[in-house]
Design an enzyme around this catalytic site. Structure first.
Site, PDB file in Angstrom:
ATOM      1  N   CYS A 312       0.774  -1.245   0.000  1.00  0.00           N
ATOM      2  CA  CYS A 312       0.000   0.000   0.000  1.00  0.00           C
ATOM      3  C   CYS A 312       0.805   1.294   0.000  1.00  0.00           C
ATOM      4  CB  CYS A 312      -1.105  -0.013   1.029  1.00  0.00           C
ATOM      5  SG  CYS A 312      -0.640  -0.621   2.627  1.00  0.00           S
ATOM      6  N   ARG A 342      10.525  -8.720   3.973  1.00  0.00           N
ATOM      7  CA  ARG A 342      10.654  -8.360   5.388  1.00  0.00           C
ATOM      8  C   ARG A 342      11.870  -9.053   5.954  1.00  0.00           C
ATOM      9  NH1 ARG A 342       4.448  -7.875   7.443  1.00  0.00           N
ATOM     10  NH2 ARG A 342       4.024  -6.511   5.697  1.00  0.00           N
ATOM     11  N   GLU A 344      13.097 -10.857   8.588  1.00  0.00           N
ATOM     12  CA  GLU A 344      12.591 -11.550   9.781  1.00  0.00           C
ATOM     13  C   GLU A 344      13.772 -11.908  10.665  1.00  0.00           C
ATOM     14  OE1 GLU A 344       9.591 -11.815  10.625  1.00  0.00           O
ATOM     15  OE2 GLU A 344       8.363 -11.769   8.802  1.00  0.00           O
ATOM     16  N   ARG A 353       6.737 -17.998   7.708  1.00  0.00           N
ATOM     17  CA  ARG A 353       7.378 -16.724   8.052  1.00  0.00           C
ATOM     18  C   ARG A 353       8.588 -16.546   7.148  1.00  0.00           C
ATOM     19  NH1 ARG A 353       6.066 -14.360  12.747  1.00  0.00           N
ATOM     20  NH2 ARG A 353       7.183 -12.444  13.158  1.00  0.00           N
ATOM     21  N   GLU A 361      -2.430  -7.537  -2.009  1.00  0.00           N
ATOM     22  CA  GLU A 361      -2.913  -6.336  -1.341  1.00  0.00           C
ATOM     23  C   GLU A 361      -4.269  -5.970  -1.934  1.00  0.00           C
ATOM     24  OE1 GLU A 361      -1.014  -4.290   0.929  1.00  0.00           O
ATOM     25  OE2 GLU A 361      -2.681  -2.907   1.152  1.00  0.00           O
ATOM     26  N   ASP A 424      -7.691  -9.099  12.102  1.00  0.00           N
ATOM     27  CA  ASP A 424      -6.812 -10.175  11.632  1.00  0.00           C
ATOM     28  C   ASP A 424      -7.615 -11.453  11.474  1.00  0.00           C
ATOM     29  OD1 ASP A 424      -4.505  -8.738  11.559  1.00  0.00           O
ATOM     30  OD2 ASP A 424      -3.570  -9.691  13.302  1.00  0.00           O
ATOM     31  N   GLU A 442      -1.620 -15.779  11.718  1.00  0.00           N
ATOM     32  CA  GLU A 442      -2.289 -14.671  11.034  1.00  0.00           C
ATOM     33  C   GLU A 442      -2.142 -14.868   9.531  1.00  0.00           C
ATOM     34  OE1 GLU A 442      -0.618 -10.689  11.564  1.00  0.00           O
ATOM     35  OE2 GLU A 442      -1.759 -10.154   9.772  1.00  0.00           O
ATOM     36  N   ASN A 445      -5.234  -9.686   6.898  1.00  0.00           N
ATOM     37  CA  ASN A 445      -5.831  -8.625   7.707  1.00  0.00           C
ATOM     38  C   ASN A 445      -6.697  -7.756   6.821  1.00  0.00           C
ATOM     39  OD1 ASN A 445      -4.204  -6.639   6.427  1.00  0.00           O
ATOM     40  ND2 ASN A 445      -2.582  -6.959   7.916  1.00  0.00           N
ATOM     41  N   CYS A 471      -7.411  -1.124   3.560  1.00  0.00           N
ATOM     42  CA  CYS A 471      -6.631  -2.105   2.809  1.00  0.00           C
ATOM     43  C   CYS A 471      -6.578  -3.415   3.569  1.00  0.00           C
ATOM     44  CB  CYS A 471      -5.225  -1.593   2.511  1.00  0.00           C
ATOM     45  SG  CYS A 471      -4.128  -1.637   3.910  1.00  0.00           S
ATOM     46  N   ARG A 478       1.205 -17.916   3.504  1.00  0.00           N
ATOM     47  CA  ARG A 478       0.434 -18.109   4.740  1.00  0.00           C
ATOM     48  C   ARG A 478      -0.844 -18.910   4.486  1.00  0.00           C
ATOM     49  NH1 ARG A 478       1.619 -14.190   9.324  1.00  0.00           N
ATOM     50  NH2 ARG A 478       3.863 -14.359   9.309  1.00  0.00           N
TER      51      ARG A 478
HETATM   52  N1  SER Z   1      -0.646  -2.604   4.936  1.00  0.00           N
HETATM   53  C1  SER Z   1      -1.167  -3.718   5.641  1.00  0.00           C
HETATM   54  C2  SER Z   1      -0.085  -4.552   6.242  1.00  0.00           C
HETATM   55  O1  SER Z   1       1.034  -4.110   6.338  1.00  0.00           O
HETATM   56  C3  SER Z   1      -2.058  -4.486   4.764  1.00  0.00           C
HETATM   57  O2  SER Z   1      -1.661  -4.403   3.463  1.00  0.00           O
HETATM   58  O3  SER Z   1      -0.308  -5.642   6.622  1.00  0.00           O
HETATM   59 ZN    ZN Z   2      -2.082  -2.291   3.060  1.00  0.00          ZN
END
Ligand code: SER
Ligand code: ZN
Length: 512
Positions: A312, A342, A344, A353, A361, A424, A442, A445, A471, A478
């Site tokens: 996003c 990410r 981790e 993970r 998204e 979530d 999770e 979301n 969003c 996952r």
């Molecule tokens: N921006 C939200 C997140 O980081 C959902 O896209 O999980």
């Molecule tokens: Zn988002």
């Protein structure tokens, strides 16, 4: 609040002695005006001139802050002495700036802050105080742009963080699918590895998704299109996956950098993108077959930003600074055009993970009513995907909104508990233990974010309509980890609805 500022203006030349009266008059009037507007407070200015320096001593108690005063003086004084004596103001410098203010609590541990020379905490008459000495080297630009106000605010935020720990965790279960038929109690990552459906690479938490797993991901995509995007009128788009600091500054992610919710991969540039500049390194690699890390790090810049963490934020430059036509609202899009990243930390994790993840998204923008309605619709359709297509055992929980987790902000004051916030979706993972005691995964979301993004990126709507956004994020890694952990690897045990979305699973490659 109590302030003491000693500072000076640098003048473009020396003022003649007869200017003294004008200056006296100017500062008396200036102080009187402030005293009138802040009757309960106290405000004093003393001035003196040495060559081309105009020194000021400003003290204030519960009145205008001296640094705000000095910005006003800069503007007004320039007009007064500029015209008459042809002397300009070249800017100001701080010599000493002390702010004393009451705080709720004493810190548990001393700390420092940028552009702050000293923090002194004390207790007097049953009250807690802090004395903040601003670094005199602070630039005029930072003074103008609110840095001092943010330093003062940050002191209290740091203390409350020390006291109450990281952000307060919320977790309130608001929906449960009920128990579902489970076909395995094995660790899904190990199941998929043994079956050669996924393969770990040499790089931390990165996986190769074989044709088998890719087929399942593509089936999920089609399910999402049929269940969510087509009926709700969402269009697919491709959002950039390299994000420069300007985006993360506006989304406020940058201020939460490695503070517990936002752990991006950094991106650097070559200082000079030429063959000559890198020849030595290329030769070194050629003869040693190793990478000279130290040499290399000298030839690249500081990070210019990083790899997309969630889609996003880099979406918003599309609309930045624009006014949306009423007829274009609401905007409804989704993106799965590339992986996001990410870092981790900690040990090696399983497929649930990963550092490189294939995220979906779902993003929407509209009036508050439109946004709330779409958020509710998307949530219901997601529920259908998990219940009807995948027959998953899952629950929905109201949690701390992701933008508070990912930024440095501690406050939640602008959250309307019932409307703005994050839900979530969490799946039960039988191999982790009982439903009650184990940690659920999770998988998705969905959030109504309110005005945060349109404001942060200066997006407006025709006729000044209020703009909100929302969003949702989820990943194939996952979804499939959750699914395999409940249903196992044998398609005979899988729901018919899911199987409708692929013909035959590609046979995994076998190794001897
Ligand atoms: N921006 C939200 C997140 O980081 C959902 O896209 O999980
Ligand atoms: Zn988002």
């Amino acid at each position: 609040m109590k302030h003491q500022l000693n500072a000076y203006f640098i003048l473009s030349g020396e003022l003649p002695p007869e200017s003294k009266e004008d200056l006296d008059e100017f500062f008396i009037q200036f102080s009187e005006k402030i005293q009138q507007s802040k009757k309960e407070g106290k405000f004093d200015i003393a001035w003196s001139i040495k060559k081309s320096e105009l020194a000021l001593k400003i003290s204030s108690i519960d009145s205008i802050s001296p640094h705000v005063a000095i910005l006003r003086i800069r503007k007004q004084l320039a007009a007064t002495i500029g015209k008459k004596y042809r002397v300009g103001l070249r800017g100001f410098k701080f010599k000493y700036y002390k702010i004393t203010t009451e705080i709720d609590d004493q810190p548990i541990k001393e700390f420092t802050l940028p552009l702050t020379k000293k923090l002194t905490f004390s207790e007097k008459e049953g009250k807690n105080w802090v004395e903040i000495q601003i670094d005199p080297e602070i630039s005029e630009d930072f003074v103008e742009k609110g840095t001092i106000e943010r330093i003062v605010r940050r002191v209290s935020e740091k203390i409350s963080k020390q006291k109450y720990g990281a952000k307060k965790e919320h977790h309130e279960i608001v929906f449960y699918s009920g128990e579902k038929e489970l076909f395995t109690k094995e660790n899904p990552t190990q199941l998929m590895q043994k079956a050669n459906w996924i393969q770990r690479t040499n790089y931390r938490n990165q996986w190769i998704l074989t044709p088998t797993l890719t087929t399942l991901s593509e089936a999920l995509k089609q399910i999402m299109v049929d269940y969510i995007y087509k009926p709700l009128g969402f269009d697919q788009m491709m959002i950039p996956k390299l994000v420069d600091w300007s985006v993360w500054l506006k989304s406020e992610h940058a201020e939460g950098l490695y503070q517990g919710g936002f752990e991006p991969y950094f991106v650097v540039q070559p200082k000079e993108p030429t063959p000559e500049y890198f020849e030595e390194i290329a030769d070194y690699i050629t003869v040693t077959k190793t990478i000279p890390n130290d040499m290399l790090s000298e030839k690249v810049t500081a990070p210019i930003g990083g790899l997309s963490y969630a889609q996003c934020p880099p979406f918003w430059p599309w609309l930045q600074g624009r006014t949306l036509a009423k007829e274009s609202l609401p905007i409804k899009v989704y993106d799965w055009s590339g992986p996001t990243y990410r870092y981790e930390s900690g040990s090696a994790y399983g497929f649930e993970r990963v550092d490189e993840l294939h995220r979906i998204e779902t993003l929407f923008i509209g009036t508050p009513e439109q946004t709330k309605k779409i958020g509710k619709d998307v949530r219901n359709k997601l529920r259908d995907v998990f219940e009807k297509a995948l027959d998953l055992e899952f629950r929905e929980a109201r949690v701390l909104p992701w933008w508070l987790q990912q930024s440095a902000r501690e406050d939640e004051e602008d959250l309307d508990e019932l409307v703005v916030g994050t839900i979530d979706f969490e799946a039960y993972m039988p191999y982790r233990g009982s439903r009650k005691k184990s940690e659920w995964l999770e998988i998705q979301n969905i959030s109504i974010i309110g005005q945060k993004y349109p404001k942060g990126f200066s997006v407006k709507a025709e006729s000044n309509l209020e703009l909100w956004s929302g969003c949702g994020g989820g990943s194939f890694e996952r979804f499939l980890t959750a699914f395999i952990s409940q249903k196992g690897l044998n398609p005979d045990d899988w729901p018919t609805e899911f199987k409708k979305y692929f013909d035959k699973l590609p046979t995994p490659v076998k190794f001897h």
